[in-house]
Design a protein around this motif. Structure first.
Motif, PDB file in Angstrom:
ATOM      1  N   UNK A 213       0.820  -1.212   0.000  1.00  0.00           N
ATOM      2  CA  UNK A 213       0.000   0.000   0.000  1.00  0.00           C
ATOM      3  C   UNK A 213       0.853   1.261   0.000  1.00  0.00           C
ATOM      4  N   UNK A 214       2.045   1.167   0.552  1.00  0.00           N
ATOM      5  CA  UNK A 214       2.902   2.346   0.683  1.00  0.00           C
ATOM      6  C   UNK A 214       3.332   2.900  -0.673  1.00  0.00           C
ATOM      7  N   UNK A 215       3.270   2.082  -1.720  1.00  0.00           N
ATOM      8  CA  UNK A 215       3.673   2.527  -3.052  1.00  0.00           C
ATOM      9  C   UNK A 215       2.548   3.253  -3.798  1.00  0.00           C
ATOM     10  N   UNK A 216       1.332   3.092  -3.321  1.00  0.00           N
ATOM     11  CA  UNK A 216       0.161   3.584  -4.059  1.00  0.00           C
ATOM     12  C   UNK A 216       0.123   5.112  -4.204  1.00  0.00           C
ATOM     13  N   UNK A 217       0.400   5.896  -3.155  1.00  0.00           N
ATOM     14  CA  UNK A 217       0.302   7.363  -3.302  1.00  0.00           C
ATOM     15  C   UNK A 217       1.149   7.937  -4.426  1.00  0.00           C
ATOM     16  N   UNK A 218       2.307   7.355  -4.690  1.00  0.00           N
ATOM     17  CA  UNK A 218       3.150   7.867  -5.782  1.00  0.00           C
ATOM     18  C   UNK A 218       2.441   7.729  -7.115  1.00  0.00           C
ATOM     19  N   UNK A 219       1.809   6.584  -7.341  1.00  0.00           N
ATOM     20  CA  UNK A 219       1.052   6.352  -8.579  1.00  0.00           C
ATOM     21  C   UNK A 219      -0.150   7.290  -8.654  1.00  0.00           C
ATOM     22  N   UNK A 220      -0.828   7.479  -7.531  1.00  0.00           N
ATOM     23  CA  UNK A 220      -1.995   8.372  -7.508  1.00  0.00           C
ATOM     24  C   UNK A 220      -1.589   9.819  -7.761  1.00  0.00           C
ATOM     25  N   UNK A 221      -0.457  10.219  -7.218  1.00  0.00           N
ATOM     26  CA  UNK A 221       0.013  11.590  -7.415  1.00  0.00           C
ATOM     27  C   UNK A 221       0.320  11.860  -8.879  1.00  0.00           C
ATOM     28  N   UNK A 222       0.828  10.853  -9.571  1.00  0.00           N
ATOM     29  CA  UNK A 222       1.098  10.996 -11.003  1.00  0.00           C
ATOM     30  C   UNK A 222      -0.200  11.208 -11.781  1.00  0.00           C
ATOM     31  N   UNK A 223      -1.243  10.484 -11.391  1.00  0.00           N
ATOM     32  CA  UNK A 223      -2.554  10.646 -12.038  1.00  0.00           C
ATOM     33  C   UNK A 223      -3.088  12.062 -11.807  1.00  0.00           C
ATOM     34  N   UNK A 224      -2.978  12.544 -10.573  1.00  0.00           N
ATOM     35  CA  UNK A 224      -3.445  13.897 -10.264  1.00  0.00           C
ATOM     36  C   UNK A 224      -2.657  14.943 -11.040  1.00  0.00           C
TER      37      UNK A 224
END
Length: 433
Positions: A213-224
């Motif tokens: 789960x700790x890797x997910x925010x980086x991917x989400x930030x790229x989408x944003x």
């Protein structure tokens, strides 16, 4: 790349197999929800070959649409461009990012009228924004439209290899029969994972592949960041500032006790005249979900909408959790965090929208408020969302008595059950509604 099973696949195959009355397909959806991937999968599984044209990255091809856009001329050009024959019934033609080329969108009308034997599918991340330009010649009545949303919780379960659990959730929903406690707790845990990961394919694939789960925010930030880049590309500089301000205010809007969207939260002295177009842009781009207030919850509910009052949710709950800065451990432990109520509400809004429901809510002179109201046939259904297992509230009773609803639904972390006309549905079962 991990193959993600999507519910829309079945509708796409039905479109492909339609022998009469088939029109070109227009696939809507926010950026990175998987539109291109889904169409490519359709071509690979159900056609002999696929001709893929990205009209945003291939300006030379887009420029060819500036002149004659009769299907015969376009087919000849496309065959030459990709160096392969386009065979009616056996070739899928994909126009990606079609909002970048106005005339390509107009050409779908002529494929419908003059060359219906060809399978033409178009996709665009900002179609809703693009077709509202005044100079656009949109092929009204000449295309079949579908909308792809982020993966809902059932699709997330499929991705995690939990097909049997998804089936059991549907069975318990149909009977309103409590699920075995061990399965109930497992579903709650997966639901909390989903709140963090969300339904964006890149994030689901990353979690499926790594389990981290700790890797997910980086991917989400790229989408944003890609959303912000789109704002700059498809809106003027002044409009971009206002769109970003509205978008950035959503966590704060949902954190209020009264979640009605307030322009003053965006900017002191803000108003509908200043930010109304920005809200429309975000909605049409599929980045947010708009939930309108009902003045009366009577049949048909759409005519009792208060157009000036609404709530805004993010189109993906995982993006909301990331953008709000809510700690992952707060989500995983189900701790008594006030903002978790807003997260659960956003999750339900996303599930209802993915199932084709228009979003409405109801209030009563500031004495009661119901999170969502649906109309199914002649039935008016009130929906209340609770973040945990504490479910006491008078709003659903006030609503039920006033409008004599056939039944109401309360989402919470409690198991399935029924008391009189009140259905108790676990939050993980929202995809069943």
């Amino acid at each position: 790349m991990i193959c993600l099973r999507r519910k829309l696949e079945e509708k796409l195959v039905q479109w492909k197999d339609r022998s009469e009355g088939r029109m070109p397909l227009l696939l809507y959806g926010a950026r990175q929800v998987g539109k291109t991937y889904l169409l490519a999968e359709l071509g690979e599984k159900h056609f002999a070959n696929t001709v893929y044209i990205n009209l945003e990255t291939n300006p030379a091809v887009a420029g060819y649409f500036a002149d004659d856009i009769t299907p015969e001329r376009l087919i000849r050009f496309l065959e030459t461009t990709v160096n392969q024959e386009i065979i009616p019934g056996k070739t899928l033609i994909i126009f990606d990012e079609i909002q970048s080329c106005e005339r390509a969108l107009t050409s779908l009308k002529y494929f419908c009228e003059s060359a219906p034997e060809y399978h033409v599918a178009a996709a665009g991340s900002l179609l809703g924004v693009a077709i509202n330009r005044e100079h656009y010649s949109f092929p009204v009545g000449k295309v079949e439209s579908m909308t792809l949303f982020p993966l809902d919780f059932e699709e997330f379960l499929w991705a995690m290899g939990e097909e049997r659990l998804a089936q059991e959730i549907r069975r318990c929903f149909s009977l309103l029969e409590p699920m075995a406690e061990v399965l109930h707790q497992k579903a709650i845990e997966l639901y909390r994972y989903y709140l963090i990961v969300g339904g964006m394919p890149a994030c689901v694939e990353l979690f499926k592949r790594t389990g981290k789960l700790v890797l997910i925010p980086t991917s989400q930030n790229e989408i944003l960041n890609n959303y912000v880049a789109d704002m700059a590309k498809y809106a003027g500089a002044a409009d971009t500032v206002k769109i970003r301000a509205c978008f950035n205010s959503i966590p704060a809007q949902l954190a209020k006790e009264n979640k009605k969207f307030q322009y003053k939260v965006v900017q002191k002295g803000g108003s509908a005249s200043l930010f109304g177009v920005s809200i429309d842009w975000l909605t049409q781009a599929g980045i947010v979900l708009k939930c309108q207030k009902l003045e009366q919850a009577m049949n048909p509910i759409a005519v009792y909408v208060d157009l000036s009052s609404f709530k805004l949710y993010m189109s993906d709950v995982g993006l909301l959790v990331m953008k709000s800065g809510l700690p992952q451990q707060s989500v995983l432990t189900g701790e008594a965090n006030l903002f978790m109520g807003s997260v659960a509400e956003n999750y339900v809004a996303q599930a209802l929208a993915a199932n084709g429901h228009s979003l409405y809510y109801w209030t009563s002179e500031h004495t009661a408020e119901l999170d969502f109201v649906l109309q199914k046939g002649r039935d008016i259904i009130g929906i209340e969302v609770k973040k945990g297992t504490k479910v006491k509230s008078k709003s659903i009773n006030v609503f039920s008595q006033r409008y004599h609803s056939a039944y109401c639904i309360r989402f919470s972390e409690k198991n399935f059950g029924k008391t009189d006309n009140l259905w108790s549905v676990p939050l993980y079962g929202a995809f069943c509604v």
